[in-house]
Design a protein around this motif. Structure first.
Motif, PDB file in Angstrom:
ATOM      1  N   GLN A  50     -14.660  -0.120  -6.229  1.00  0.00           N
ATOM      2  CA  GLN A  50     -15.590  -0.090  -5.093  1.00  0.00           C
ATOM      3  C   GLN A  50     -15.656  -1.468  -4.428  1.00  0.00           C
ATOM      4  O   GLN A  50     -15.613  -1.592  -3.198  1.00  0.00           O
ATOM      5  CB  GLN A  50     -16.976   0.316  -5.578  1.00  0.00           C
ATOM      6  N   PHE A  51     -15.744  -2.507  -5.258  1.00  0.00           N
ATOM      7  CA  PHE A  51     -15.837  -3.880  -4.746  1.00  0.00           C
ATOM      8  C   PHE A  51     -14.613  -4.229  -3.912  1.00  0.00           C
ATOM      9  O   PHE A  51     -14.730  -4.790  -2.817  1.00  0.00           O
ATOM     10  CB  PHE A  51     -15.980  -4.854  -5.913  1.00  0.00           C
ATOM     11  N   LEU A  52     -13.417  -3.884  -4.402  1.00  0.00           N
ATOM     12  CA  LEU A  52     -12.206  -4.178  -3.649  1.00  0.00           C
ATOM     13  C   LEU A  52     -12.191  -3.440  -2.313  1.00  0.00           C
ATOM     14  O   LEU A  52     -11.840  -4.016  -1.278  1.00  0.00           O
ATOM     15  CB  LEU A  52     -10.968  -3.788  -4.464  1.00  0.00           C
ATOM     16  N   ALA A  53     -12.564  -2.167  -2.343  1.00  0.00           N
ATOM     17  CA  ALA A  53     -12.558  -1.368  -1.112  1.00  0.00           C
ATOM     18  C   ALA A  53     -13.516  -1.947  -0.072  1.00  0.00           C
ATOM     19  O   ALA A  53     -13.193  -2.023   1.120  1.00  0.00           O
ATOM     20  CB  ALA A  53     -12.920   0.080  -1.422  1.00  0.00           C
ATOM     21  N   GLU A  54     -14.681  -2.372  -0.527  1.00  0.00           N
ATOM     22  CA  GLU A  54     -15.674  -2.911   0.397  1.00  0.00           C
ATOM     23  C   GLU A  54     -15.258  -4.270   0.948  1.00  0.00           C
ATOM     24  O   GLU A  54     -15.455  -4.550   2.138  1.00  0.00           O
ATOM     25  CB  GLU A  54     -17.029  -3.008  -0.301  1.00  0.00           C
ATOM     26  N   ILE A 167      -4.071  -6.002  -8.055  1.00  0.00           N
ATOM     27  CA  ILE A 167      -4.639  -4.702  -7.700  1.00  0.00           C
ATOM     28  C   ILE A 167      -5.183  -4.740  -6.278  1.00  0.00           C
ATOM     29  O   ILE A 167      -5.031  -3.784  -5.503  1.00  0.00           O
ATOM     30  CB  ILE A 167      -5.733  -4.308  -8.696  1.00  0.00           C
ATOM     31  N   ALA A 168      -5.809  -5.852  -5.910  1.00  0.00           N
ATOM     32  CA  ALA A 168      -6.348  -6.006  -4.554  1.00  0.00           C
ATOM     33  C   ALA A 168      -5.244  -5.840  -3.506  1.00  0.00           C
ATOM     34  O   ALA A 168      -5.445  -5.190  -2.472  1.00  0.00           O
ATOM     35  CB  ALA A 168      -7.017  -7.371  -4.408  1.00  0.00           C
ATOM     36  N   LYS A 169      -4.086  -6.398  -3.783  1.00  0.00           N
ATOM     37  CA  LYS A 169      -2.970  -6.269  -2.840  1.00  0.00           C
ATOM     38  C   LYS A 169      -2.561  -4.802  -2.680  1.00  0.00           C
ATOM     39  O   LYS A 169      -2.268  -4.345  -1.568  1.00  0.00           O
ATOM     40  CB  LYS A 169      -1.776  -7.089  -3.326  1.00  0.00           C
ATOM     41  N   GLY A 170      -2.558  -4.059  -3.789  1.00  0.00           N
ATOM     42  CA  GLY A 170      -2.210  -2.647  -3.726  1.00  0.00           C
ATOM     43  C   GLY A 170      -3.240  -1.828  -2.970  1.00  0.00           C
ATOM     44  O   GLY A 170      -2.895  -0.896  -2.221  1.00  0.00           O
ATOM     45  N   VAL A 171      -4.521  -2.168  -3.156  1.00  0.00           N
ATOM     46  CA  VAL A 171      -5.586  -1.473  -2.431  1.00  0.00           C
ATOM     47  C   VAL A 171      -5.464  -1.755  -0.943  1.00  0.00           C
ATOM     48  O   VAL A 171      -5.607  -0.859  -0.096  1.00  0.00           O
ATOM     49  CB  VAL A 171      -6.966  -1.902  -2.963  1.00  0.00           C
ATOM     50  N   LYS A 188      -5.530  -9.260   6.550  1.00  0.00           N
ATOM     51  CA  LYS A 188      -6.287 -10.512   6.600  1.00  0.00           C
ATOM     52  C   LYS A 188      -7.335 -10.558   5.494  1.00  0.00           C
ATOM     53  O   LYS A 188      -7.479 -11.575   4.787  1.00  0.00           O
ATOM     54  CB  LYS A 188      -6.966 -10.645   7.966  1.00  0.00           C
ATOM     55  N   ASN A 189      -8.063  -9.472   5.320  1.00  0.00           N
ATOM     56  CA  ASN A 189      -9.118  -9.431   4.306  1.00  0.00           C
ATOM     57  C   ASN A 189      -8.552  -9.489   2.889  1.00  0.00           C
ATOM     58  O   ASN A 189      -9.154 -10.095   1.995  1.00  0.00           O
ATOM     59  CB  ASN A 189      -9.960  -8.158   4.473  1.00  0.00           C
ATOM     60  N   THR A 190      -7.404  -8.845   2.698  1.00  0.00           N
ATOM     61  CA  THR A 190      -6.758  -8.892   1.380  1.00  0.00           C
ATOM     62  C   THR A 190      -6.340 -10.313   1.045  1.00  0.00           C
ATOM     63  O   THR A 190      -6.568 -10.789  -0.079  1.00  0.00           O
ATOM     64  CB  THR A 190      -5.526  -7.971   1.341  1.00  0.00           C
ATOM     65  N   ALA A 191      -5.740 -10.992   2.003  1.00  0.00           N
ATOM     66  CA  ALA A 191      -5.291 -12.363   1.782  1.00  0.00           C
ATOM     67  C   ALA A 191      -6.470 -13.275   1.426  1.00  0.00           C
ATOM     68  O   ALA A 191      -6.365 -14.128   0.528  1.00  0.00           O
ATOM     69  CB  ALA A 191      -4.562 -12.885   3.017  1.00  0.00           C
ATOM     70  N   ALA A 192      -7.592 -13.096   2.115  1.00  0.00           N
ATOM     71  CA  ALA A 192      -8.777 -13.919   1.850  1.00  0.00           C
ATOM     72  C   ALA A 192      -9.325 -13.661   0.451  1.00  0.00           C
ATOM     73  O   ALA A 192      -9.707 -14.592  -0.270  1.00  0.00           O
ATOM     74  CB  ALA A 192      -9.853 -13.631   2.898  1.00  0.00           C
ATOM     75  N   LEU A 193      -9.337 -12.394   0.052  1.00  0.00           N
ATOM     76  CA  LEU A 193      -9.840 -12.037  -1.273  1.00  0.00           C
ATOM     77  C   LEU A 193      -8.919 -12.566  -2.370  1.00  0.00           C
ATOM     78  O   LEU A 193      -9.391 -13.083  -3.394  1.00  0.00           O
ATOM     79  CB  LEU A 193      -9.986 -10.520  -1.389  1.00  0.00           C
ATOM     80  N   VAL A 194      -7.624 -12.456  -2.172  1.00  0.00           N
ATOM     81  CA  VAL A 194      -6.655 -12.958  -3.154  1.00  0.00           C
ATOM     82  C   VAL A 194      -6.807 -14.474  -3.318  1.00  0.00           C
ATOM     83  O   VAL A 194      -6.739 -14.998  -4.433  1.00  0.00           O
ATOM     84  CB  VAL A 194      -5.216 -12.594  -2.732  1.00  0.00           C
TER      85      VAL A 194
END
Length: 324
Positions: A50-54, A167-171, A188-194
């Motif tokens: 859920q956290f990754l999706a949000e 996993i974040a990259k896959g999501v 963009k959001n994935t890169a920031a989270l990673v």
């Protein structure tokens, strides 16, 4: 962009078979298949997904989680209504075999964009004991709540920030596929989270580099990935099931581990309680503290989200291990 799908008769029949008395555990502001205001309908099986999706989807997604706050994810049951709504999701995120009821519902859903987080990184097997010469009799205790991903694999992969980033990259890729119109936002959001997860990894490496002890004892042997990443030894009291009772032999073994490895603290988790931890602490003269496996966030959690709770875990580990 939410597209309603007709639920096959077989899926409805399977949903009924799950039992009308199953626990209702749907949370989140918007249910899959409900009024999503044109957003992608994402259903996550439990908090880490859920956290990754949000964080990756932000304003472009409406996220629902099947496991409401305070519910032990491994014990989750799903209502027929939830199973029906699951079929109206645009994207489903889950971790196969962690929650058997979810596996059944996902198989019946008919949704095309289904992501098993366990396929996005390499899962590994971790023993309840980090010492080869210790008694491993407690491993696998817990019977029906045993939730290995397969062939003894440990599912608690989100507790390693580096693997969680994979996993974040896959999501992110799954959201791009489901909603190409906003692909640039997801990227963009994935890169920031990673990047943020990379910084967390550095904090753990630096914070646990020099300690008086490398061993920690916990009621829930969920921290194998974390221990391996940062050169620690996890000693689980009861194996992978936080509610199972340890054997007398295991308790005696842990008393020896505590003395030999200069252990100061017995950790417990908020969702499972501290009864077993207190029993061992009383017998060994140790203190107790929280080490949260982050399977859910409640008002008792030591933080409001993944990063806050992980930093609380780091602080508690540093204190217990005598970090310098």
């Amino acid at each position: 962009m939410n597209v309603r799908r007709l639920i096959p008769a077989a899926a409805l029949a399977g949903a009924v078979a799950l039992g009308a008395t199953a626990l209702t555990a749907c949370s989140g502001a918007t249910a899959a298949g409900g009024d999503t205001d044109g957003k992608i309908a994402v259903t996550a099986s439990f908090y880490p997904l859920q956290f990754l999706a949000e964080r990756i989807g932000k304003d472009n997604v409406a996220v629902t989680t099947l496991t409401k706050p305070g519910v032990e994810p491994h014990d989750l049951e799903i209502t027929p209504k939830q199973t029906g709504r699951l079929g109206e999701s645009d994207v489903i995120l889950y971790l196969k075999t962690l929650q058997p009821a979810v596996d059944k519902a996902v198989a019946q859903s008919g949704v095309k964009n289904v992501v098993d987080a366990g396929t996005l990184t390499k899962l590994e097997a971790h023993a309840a004991s980090g010492h080869d010469d210790h008694d491993h009799a407690a491993e696998g205790e817990g019977g029906e709540h045993d939730h290995d991903h397969g062939a003894g694999e440990d599912p608690h992969v989100w507790l390693d920030p580096t693997k969680y980033a994979e996993i974040a990259k896959g999501v992110g890729a799954a959201l791009e596929k489901a909603d190409p119109e906003h692909a640039a936002d997801y990227e963009k959001n994935t890169a920031a989270l990673v990047t943020e997860l990379g910084s967390l990894d550095t904090e753990f490496k630096d914070g646990l580099k020099t300690t008086a002890s490398r061993t920690f004892i916990t009621t829930h042997a969920a921290f194998g990935y974390l221990a391996e990443r940062y050169g620690l030894d996890q000693e689980g009291i009861s194996g992978i099931d936080p509610e199972s009772e340890p054997s007398p032999a295991r308790m005696k073994d842990l008393q020896g581990v505590a003395a030999k490895d200069k252990v100061t603290t017995v950790f417990f988790e908020t969702l499972a309680g501290d009864k077993t931890a207190k029993a061992l602490a009383k017998d060994t003269g140790l203190r107790t503290d929280v080490l949260d496996p982050l399977e859910g966030i409640t008002d008792k959690s030591q933080g409001a989200d993944y990063f806050e709770v992980m930093r609380s875990n780091l602080k508690n580990l540093q204190k217990a291990l005598g970090a310098k």
